[in-house]
Write an enzyme that holds these catalytic residues in place. Structure first.
Site, mmCIF file in Angstrom:
data_model
loop_
_atom_site.group_PDB
_atom_site.id
_atom_site.type_symbol
_atom_site.label_atom_id
_atom_site.label_comp_id
_atom_site.label_asym_id
_atom_site.label_seq_id
_atom_site.Cartn_x
_atom_site.Cartn_y
_atom_site.Cartn_z
ATOM 1 N N GLU A 53 0.823 -1.217 0.000
ATOM 2 C CA GLU A 53 0.000 0.000 0.000
ATOM 3 C C GLU A 53 0.856 1.265 0.000
ATOM 4 O O GLU A 53 0.480 2.269 -0.602
ATOM 5 C CB GLU A 53 -0.946 0.027 1.202
ATOM 6 C CG GLU A 53 -2.089 -0.990 1.126
ATOM 7 C CD GLU A 53 -1.709 -2.369 1.630
ATOM 8 O OE1 GLU A 53 -0.520 -2.602 1.954
ATOM 9 O OE2 GLU A 53 -2.600 -3.250 1.708
ATOM 10 N N PHE A 115 -11.413 -7.784 13.954
ATOM 11 C CA PHE A 115 -10.311 -8.180 13.082
ATOM 12 C C PHE A 115 -9.969 -7.030 12.128
ATOM 13 O O PHE A 115 -10.833 -6.483 11.462
ATOM 14 C CB PHE A 115 -10.703 -9.441 12.280
ATOM 15 C CG PHE A 115 -9.633 -9.858 11.302
ATOM 16 C CD1 PHE A 115 -8.393 -10.289 11.760
ATOM 17 C CD2 PHE A 115 -9.863 -9.802 9.938
ATOM 18 C CE1 PHE A 115 -7.400 -10.653 10.863
ATOM 19 C CE2 PHE A 115 -8.873 -10.164 9.035
ATOM 20 C CZ PHE A 115 -7.632 -10.594 9.503
ATOM 21 N N GLN A 116 -8.731 -6.654 12.073
ATOM 22 C CA GLN A 116 -8.208 -5.574 11.234
ATOM 23 C C GLN A 116 -8.871 -4.225 11.503
ATOM 24 O O GLN A 116 -9.020 -3.412 10.599
ATOM 25 C CB GLN A 116 -8.302 -5.944 9.745
ATOM 26 C CG GLN A 116 -7.377 -7.109 9.401
ATOM 27 C CD GLN A 116 -7.243 -7.370 7.924
ATOM 28 O OE1 GLN A 116 -8.168 -7.149 7.159
ATOM 29 N NE2 GLN A 116 -6.076 -7.869 7.520
ATOM 30 N N LYS A 165 -17.611 -0.978 6.134
ATOM 31 C CA LYS A 165 -18.039 -1.986 5.155
ATOM 32 C C LYS A 165 -19.567 -1.956 4.975
ATOM 33 O O LYS A 165 -20.069 -2.068 3.857
ATOM 34 C CB LYS A 165 -17.567 -3.364 5.623
ATOM 35 C CG LYS A 165 -17.696 -4.450 4.574
ATOM 36 C CD LYS A 165 -16.964 -5.722 4.991
ATOM 37 C CE LYS A 165 -17.051 -6.768 3.877
ATOM 38 N NZ LYS A 165 -16.335 -8.003 4.221
ATOM 39 N N MET A 489 24.096 8.705 2.576
ATOM 40 C CA MET A 489 23.967 10.020 3.199
ATOM 41 C C MET A 489 24.244 9.945 4.698
ATOM 42 O O MET A 489 24.859 10.851 5.274
ATOM 43 C CB MET A 489 22.571 10.607 2.943
ATOM 44 C CG MET A 489 22.418 12.021 3.417
ATOM 45 S SD MET A 489 23.630 13.136 2.686
ATOM 46 C CE MET A 489 22.715 13.806 1.304
HETATM 47 C C1 TPP Z 1 12.234 5.496 5.296
HETATM 48 C C2 TPP Z 1 13.517 6.156 5.703
HETATM 49 N N1 TPP Z 1 14.322 5.556 6.602
HETATM 50 C C3 TPP Z 1 15.489 6.143 6.940
HETATM 51 C C4 TPP Z 1 15.854 7.340 6.405
HETATM 52 C C5 TPP Z 1 17.152 8.020 6.826
HETATM 53 N N2 TPP Z 1 18.069 8.138 5.680
HETATM 54 C C6 TPP Z 1 18.184 9.273 4.960
HETATM 55 S S1 TPP Z 1 19.239 9.127 3.686
HETATM 56 C C7 TPP Z 1 19.608 7.553 4.098
HETATM 57 C C8 TPP Z 1 20.599 6.746 3.302
HETATM 58 C C9 TPP Z 1 20.099 6.413 1.957
HETATM 59 O O1 TPP Z 1 20.935 5.425 1.409
HETATM 60 P P1 TPP Z 1 20.799 4.996 -0.086
HETATM 61 O O2 TPP Z 1 19.384 4.727 -0.433
HETATM 62 O O3 TPP Z 1 21.745 3.888 -0.358
HETATM 63 O O4 TPP Z 1 21.214 6.309 -0.873
HETATM 64 P P2 TPP Z 1 22.601 7.106 -0.851
HETATM 65 O O5 TPP Z 1 22.527 8.098 0.255
HETATM 66 O O6 TPP Z 1 23.693 6.123 -0.662
HETATM 67 O O7 TPP Z 1 22.644 7.763 -2.186
HETATM 68 C C10 TPP Z 1 18.888 7.138 5.229
HETATM 69 C C11 TPP Z 1 18.994 5.805 5.867
HETATM 70 C C12 TPP Z 1 14.960 7.935 5.488
HETATM 71 N N3 TPP Z 1 15.198 9.119 4.941
HETATM 72 N N4 TPP Z 1 13.815 7.316 5.128
#
Ligand code: TPP
Length: 578
Positions: A53, A115-116, A165, A489
């Protein structure tokens, strides 16, 4: 129509009446009557079965962001509804017109831990523009009409309609003609004429005026008006992450992105300017840095459709509550009678020359503007190849995920082909956004090529939607993975600010090429700079979805960077010496 209809049939007809053509969702017990009715309307109302979803929510966001129209996503009660929450909150942060429809347990079971059963209205209250629990079949037609009106007008946003529902199963004669009863909701589009005149006066008195264009310019379809106003006055234009595409990036007045990963010359221009005209951007902390030091010399004019944004983060001299297009049109009208326009143009031109000098001095020093002497594939090689191919061919949309690759996609690709060509999760920064959002974008723009740029981390959060492209026969998508073997990042922050303690960031990935093939996509892998252009060409030449994994140098950082909470006047442009 005077025949009785089930609530579920009324749901379908209400959506068709509002111009909805496509919806993204997954069925389940509480929402089954809606799916039962959809069968009768499938020629007008296309349902896309997603695999999660959240993916459906992002696909609906991609559809909405790339078209300006409403996106619709569907989930059943309980986990189906809660899986939508991330996408709903993403849409809230990025002002995306989204309708989320959820099934709810029988009204007789509400509050019984059936449920749900989940109180999705309670859960989503802080992350929706508005939400509803509908228990009476007689309310369905009206509530959907009102919900869509709210989602798409004023400052757009997500609206959730949770329908029990039994309300979907009950029958009634729908009343389609009920007038909207929203006495407290009157978005102001026009802008106050006196404030508009004051704003023009202030601009006329400026020595160093600057326009900051944000999401509101794109969402408000005001890019033509922005260009006309900028050209008329000669005022330089900066574009926030969500403002990218508001002005072609090769335009002589376009100077680039501000903020945490904005260009040095842009941040310096903000710190130097004496009048800042912000149109449709909310002074997010990623733009302002340490807010008390932001634009210290500037008087600020803030144009926003949402009055609650004005003065929220930055002190404003002239507030204008209104729609970007109407306000810019009115401001341009004020210019017509101004004898001092030539004077402003002269000052703006000198100022622009100064900014270009700063750009000349600072931008070439960024490490990605010349190729390091290494055999490895650098991320910027990929973006150089993409930028060249996209601009040579046109007819593209680029959707980025969240992380370093997202910032490079904003910095290193020249967006010259209009608004809604750069789509990303800006406010919430939702990893996993790009692949499903690209589905919605690709379905809305079948004659264009949609590029989804992901990191190895974010890609793995939502890659299950690759099969949805196949089931739908959507071919106009190419996914790029910038595989650096890390949650890049976060690793960058650990490197720069936490003594290289790489806690929880090294990342093992599956064989992305095999994974692509398992989903029925073509998979390509690139390790060397010399193969970048060829792979992009091969992707274009392939009549179907393609995934390209670019295995890039692992520990590369995004610069410039303004550390969190620091003034945007203080930028790191390289790794600080220990
Ligand atoms: C759902 C979610 N979980 C955690 C984060 C924290 N976060 C921000 S950037 C990042 C790293 C992203 O890594 P990747 O997808 O490999 O991209 P890169 O930065 O290496 O280009 C994380 C874990 C986020 N923004 N969104």
């Amino acid at each position: 129509m005077s025949e009785q209809r089930t609530g579920a049939q009324i749901m379908c007809e209400a959506l068709i009446r509002e111009g909805v053509e496509v919806m993204f969702g997954i069925p389940g017990g509480a929402i089954m009557p809606f799916y039962h009715a959809m069968w009768e309307y499938k020629d007008q109302l296309h349902h896309v079965l997603v695999r999660h979803e959240q993916g459906g929510g992002h696909a609906a966001e991609g559809y909405a962001r790339s078209t300006g129209r409403l996106g619709v996503c569907i989930g059943t009660s309980g986990p189906g509804a809660t899986n939508l929450v991330t996408a709903i909150s993403d849409a809230m942060m990025d002002s995306t017109p989204l309708l989320a429809i959820t099934g709810q347990v029988y009204s007789s079971l509400l509050g019984k831990d059936a449920f749900q059963e989940t109180d999705i209205v309670g859960i989503t209250m802080p992350v929706t523009k508005h939400n509803y629990l509908v228990k009476d079949v007689n309310e369905i037609a009206y509530v959907l009409k009102e919900a869509i009106y709210l989602a798409t007008t004023g400052r757009p946003g997500p609206v959730l309609v949770d329908i029990t529902k039994d309300a979907m199963q009950a029958r009634t004669i729908p009343n389609w003609d009920t007038k909207l009863k929203l006495p407290g909701y009157k978005p102001n589009y026009q802008g106050n004429q006196r404030q508009i005149r004051d704003a023009v006066n202030l601009l006329m008195s400026a020595e160093k005026p600057l326009i900051m264009a944000g999401n509101g310019v794109i969402m408000g379809n005001a890019t033509g008006e922005l260009l006309a106003f900028a050209e008329r006055t000669g005022i330089p234009v900066i574009t926030t992450l969500h403002g990218i595409g508001a002005i072609p990036e090769d335009h002589p007045l376009a100077i680039g992105m501000p903020g945490m990963h904005g260009w040095v010359h842009v941040n310096r221009a903000i710190q130097d300017c004496d009048v800042l005209l912000n149109i449709g951007s909310r002074f997010d902390d990623r733009v302002t840095g340490k807010v008390s030091t932001f634009a210290p010399k500037a008087k600020v004019i803030h144009v926003d459709i949402d009055p609650s944004e004005i003065g929220k983060n930055v002190k404003v001299t002239i507030p204008i509550v209104g729609d970007a297009r109407q306000v810019l049109t009115a401001m341009a009208g004020e210019l017509a009678s101004r004898a001092d326009l030539g004077n402003l143009q002269g000052k703006a031109s000198d100022w622009m020359e100064h900014i270009r000098e700063m750009q000349h001095k600072h931008q070439p020093k960024q490490q990605y503007h010349s190729r390091p002497k290494t055999k490895e594939l650098m991320p910027h090689d990929v973006y150089a190849g993409l930028s060249a191919a996209l601009n040579a061919r046109g007819k593209y949309r680029l959707v980025s995920d969240v992380g370093q690759h997202q910032m490079w996609a904003a910095q290193l690709i020249d967006y010259r082909h209009g608004p809604r060509t750069h789509i990303t999760s800006g406010g919430a920064g939702t990893m996993g956004f790009a692949v499903p959002a690209a589905l919605g974008v690709a379905m809305a723009h079948p004659d264009e090529t949609v590029w989804a740029v992901c990191g190895d981390g974010g890609f793995q959060m939502m890659n299950q939607e690759m099969i949805t492209f196949i089931q739908e026969g959507v071919k106009n998508v190419k996914v790029v993975i910038i595989n650096n073997g890390y949650l890049g990042m976060v690793r960058q922050w650990q490197e720069l600010f936490e003594g290289r303690r790489y806690s929880g960031t090294p990342m093992v990935s599956p064989d992305f090429v095999k994974l692509a093939e398992a989903y029925g996509w073509k998979g390509l892998r690139v390790d060397h700079v010399n193969d970048v252009a060829g792979a992009i060409e091969e992707a274009y030449a392939t009549d179907g979805p393609v995934l390209i994994e670019f295995r890039v140098e692992q520990e590369v950082n995004v610069f410039p960077m303004v550390p969190q909470g620091v003034s945007i006047g203080e930028t790191i442009t390289d790794i600080p010496k220990a």
